[in-house]
Design an enzyme around this catalytic site. Structure first.
Site, PDB file in Angstrom:
ATOM      1  N   ASP A 103      28.053 -43.121  -0.217  1.00 12.97           N
ATOM      2  CA  ASP A 103      29.302 -42.457   0.125  1.00 12.97           C
ATOM      3  C   ASP A 103      30.073 -42.057  -1.128  1.00 12.97           C
ATOM      4  O   ASP A 103      30.186 -42.836  -2.078  1.00 12.97           O
ATOM      5  CB  ASP A 103      30.151 -43.408   0.965  1.00 12.97           C
TER       6      ASP A 103
ATOM      7  N   ASP B 278      24.677 -47.064   4.980  1.00 16.40           N
ATOM      8  CA  ASP B 278      25.722 -46.540   4.103  1.00 16.40           C
ATOM      9  C   ASP B 278      26.023 -47.537   2.993  1.00 16.40           C
ATOM     10  O   ASP B 278      26.045 -48.753   3.226  1.00 16.40           O
ATOM     11  CB  ASP B 278      27.002 -46.301   4.901  1.00 16.40           C
TER      12      ASP B 278
ATOM     13  N   HIS C 280      30.825 -37.866  10.753  1.00 14.68           N
ATOM     14  CA  HIS C 280      31.984 -38.656  11.175  1.00 14.68           C
ATOM     15  C   HIS C 280      33.295 -38.184  10.559  1.00 14.68           C
ATOM     16  O   HIS C 280      34.365 -38.643  10.972  1.00 14.68           O
ATOM     17  CB  HIS C 280      31.760 -40.125  10.800  1.00 14.68           C
ATOM     18  N   ASP C 281      33.241 -37.308   9.577  1.00 18.21           N
ATOM     19  CA  ASP C 281      34.450 -36.837   8.892  1.00 18.21           C
ATOM     20  C   ASP C 281      34.842 -35.419   9.274  1.00 18.21           C
ATOM     21  O   ASP C 281      35.888 -34.934   8.842  1.00 18.21           O
ATOM     22  CB  ASP C 281      34.259 -36.892   7.370  1.00 18.21           C
TER      23      ASP C 281
ATOM     24  N   GLU D  18      26.281 -38.384  -0.707  1.00 16.46           N
ATOM     25  CA  GLU D  18      27.311 -37.460  -0.234  1.00 16.46           C
ATOM     26  C   GLU D  18      28.067 -36.958  -1.457  1.00 16.46           C
ATOM     27  O   GLU D  18      28.550 -37.761  -2.264  1.00 16.46           O
ATOM     28  CB  GLU D  18      28.269 -38.161   0.716  1.00 16.46           C
TER      29      GLU D  18
END
Length: 541
Positions: free
Chosen positions: A214, A112, A340-341, A278
């Protein structure tokens, strides 16, 4: 053929495709994968210990969520040092050992990168906030108050409240699209871009194979600081001030693709590097295309098409796939049902009594999508959303908006390795989040011993995808509902594959003209051509 000699790698050796095109990627949230030292928090040596399991799935790469130095106010997405490992996760030597072991197992390693903001404890920010004349004065987004002392614009933060915080050192506001402890980097500044590219080079030189970037469309703002317009009225409940605006000016600046070109130029200096962004927000589809167009931008992007969807519908699937036709110059998509979100998909989409069958169907569907596919750790086990009581919540967004938001913590619970061990074998200490009783029963140990388990089905579906060129990288030539079934057809290099799905709770007997072909996979072994509730059938025409 062993996994190291997979169909994809054979293609790569022949020069036909880059390794990442059609890849299956496994996301690891490091806090929750495996704890090696008993402190209750997963770490890099723990990931290395469990890499054989990941390799056994047949995925091509791992993506590791942030493990960099951080005060952990947003659990690693608030970075205080881009080029070092936080001590709770280990050391740079541990990371190097992880990369070496992954490569031995035939796995690529993606990490990330968080380029829209840092922690307020980052040295860059400490210098920038010290006064208005320092060398990093313009490395973050600073602005004067309005004449009445109010913030420079009406922009709202994702986690609630204004996106501006007053700083008495400079006598100005600084921008933060997320927590107030996550100040916004000024990516319009060429020096900041150079510094970020230097970070990327640091990790490339350590052997990483790519990056998941991200919140990339938050990287640049409107320098004129114009107010965002109000969002149209909606029947859906709005839990945050952020939801009341169209995010026209605090993000999605048209100069972002030019910065992406600099990223691509750097990665082209290395062999086989993969980049995926993302992208969420009001203009996600257009931005995903702009960020991946042609040969000078990122390799791929993924949005929130499925991550926050409350239902899995044929219309939503077909609309998402239609955005990425098999045409020259159009980018290559990536898809995720979980991360994860977002709450675990089996809990979002399916009633409790149907989740086992639905999880198998969901895995088959993911394997049939055109693009790269991303599996979130534990998705191969069918992990469900764990209900975390308020007094155990860690997620700052969930705490701020409780109880009107589904906690991200419920999808970040520890990986259950062995139901026979305390805390599912994740740790010998007290885990940072509970494993969850239901998920403990879905452990790797239990499913390895059951040939009919979702774990074995996941391996079979990834093998199926890899072994069939139409599924791996072919075009989508049909996507529609027919006679109560959802149908996707894929064409590639002379092969044609039809994927049939029953998304409902009643059995469906497909007409023979839909099932005329060679069965490649079926979730109903007793009667492959009859689809029970949440059944799936894949045939070669």
């Amino acid at each position: 053929m062993n996994r190291a000699d997979s169909f994809e790698n054979v293609l790569n050796k022949a020069g036909a495709l880059p390794w990442w095109k059609g890849a299956a990627i496994y996301q690891i949230y490091p806090r929750s994968f495996q704890d090696s030292n008993g402190d209750g928090i997963g770490d890099l040596p723990g990931i290395t210990q469990r890499l054989p399991h990941v390799a056994s799935l047949g995925v091509d790469a791992i993506w590791i969520s942030p493990f960099f130095k951080s005060p952990m106010k947003d659990y690693g997405y608030d970075v205080s040092d881009y080029c070092d490992v936080d001590p709770i996760f280990g050391t740079l030597a541990d990371f190097d050992a992880l990369v070496e072991r992954a490569h031995e197992l035939g796995l690529k390693v993606l990490i990330d990168q968080v380029y829209s903001h840092t922690s307020d404890e980052h040295p860059w920010f400490a210098e920038s906030r010290s006064d208005r004349t320092n060398p990093k004065n313009d490395w973050y987004v600073w602005a004067d108050a309005k004449p009445d002392g109010s913030p420079p614009s009406n922009w709202q933060s994702v986690f609630g409240g204004p996106a501006w915080t007053w700083d008495a050192r400079r006598g100005q506001y600084y921008l933060h699209n997320f927590l107030s402890s996550q100040p916004q980097i000024n990516m319009h500044n060429r020096e900041v871009q150079d510094a970020v590219l230097g970070v990327m080079r640091f990790w490339l030189d350590r052997g990483v194979d790519g990056f998941r970037i991200d919140a990339l469309n938050f990287a640049m703002h409107d320098p004129d600081l114009r107010d965002n317009p109000p969002a149209p009225a909606t029947d859906k409940p709005r839990t945050r001030p952020f939801d009341f605006q169209l995010k026209k000016h605090n993000m999605s600046h048209p100069d972002i693709p030019a910065f992406i070109e600099r990223i691509r130029a750097l990665t082209e200096e290395y062999d086989g590097i993969f980049t995926v962004a993302e992208v969420g927000g009001d203009e996600a589809e257009a931005e995903m295309k702009a960020f991946t167009q042609g040969e000078t931008h990122l390799n791929s992007a993924y949005g929130f098409n499925f991550l926050y969807a409350e239902k899995l519908t044929p219309g939503a699937i077909c609309a998402a796939l239609a955005e990425w036709p098999d045409e020259e110059g159009v980018g290559w998509p990536s898809w995720a049902f979980e991360n994860h979100d977002a709450p675990r998909a089996v809990s979002r989409w399916f009633a409790a009594g149907h989740r086992d069958a639905a999880a198998r169907m969901k895995t088959t569907l993911l394997a049939c999508l055109r693009g790269n596919i991303i599996l979130y750790y534990g998705e191969e086990l069918g992990l469900t959303q764990v209900d975390i009581p308020f007094d155990q919540l860690q997620d700052p967004e969930a705490i701020a908006n409780w109880p009107l938001t589904l906690s991200r913590d419920g999808a970040r619970t520890p990986m259950p390795w062995a139901a026979s061990e305390a805390h599912g074998g994740f740790t010998k200490g007290e885990p940072w989040l509970p494993v969850g009783e239901e998920n403990a029963a879905r452990s790797v140990e239990a499913q390895e011993a059951d040939d009919t388990s979702l774990l074995h089905h996941t391996r079979a579906m990834l093998d199926l995808r890899r072994a069939n060129r139409a599924l791996h990288h072919g075009a989508v030539t049909r996507c529609e509902s027919v006679d109560g079934l959802f149908v996707i057809e894929r064409d590639g290099e002379g092969q044609r594959v039809r994927c049939l799905f029953n998304l409902g709770t009643t059995p469906v007997a497909p007409p023979t003209d839909l099932t005329d072909g060679t069965v490649l996979a079926s979730t109903n072994a007793a009667d492959p051509a009859n689809l029970p509730p949440f059944g799936a059938l894949v045939i070669e025409l």
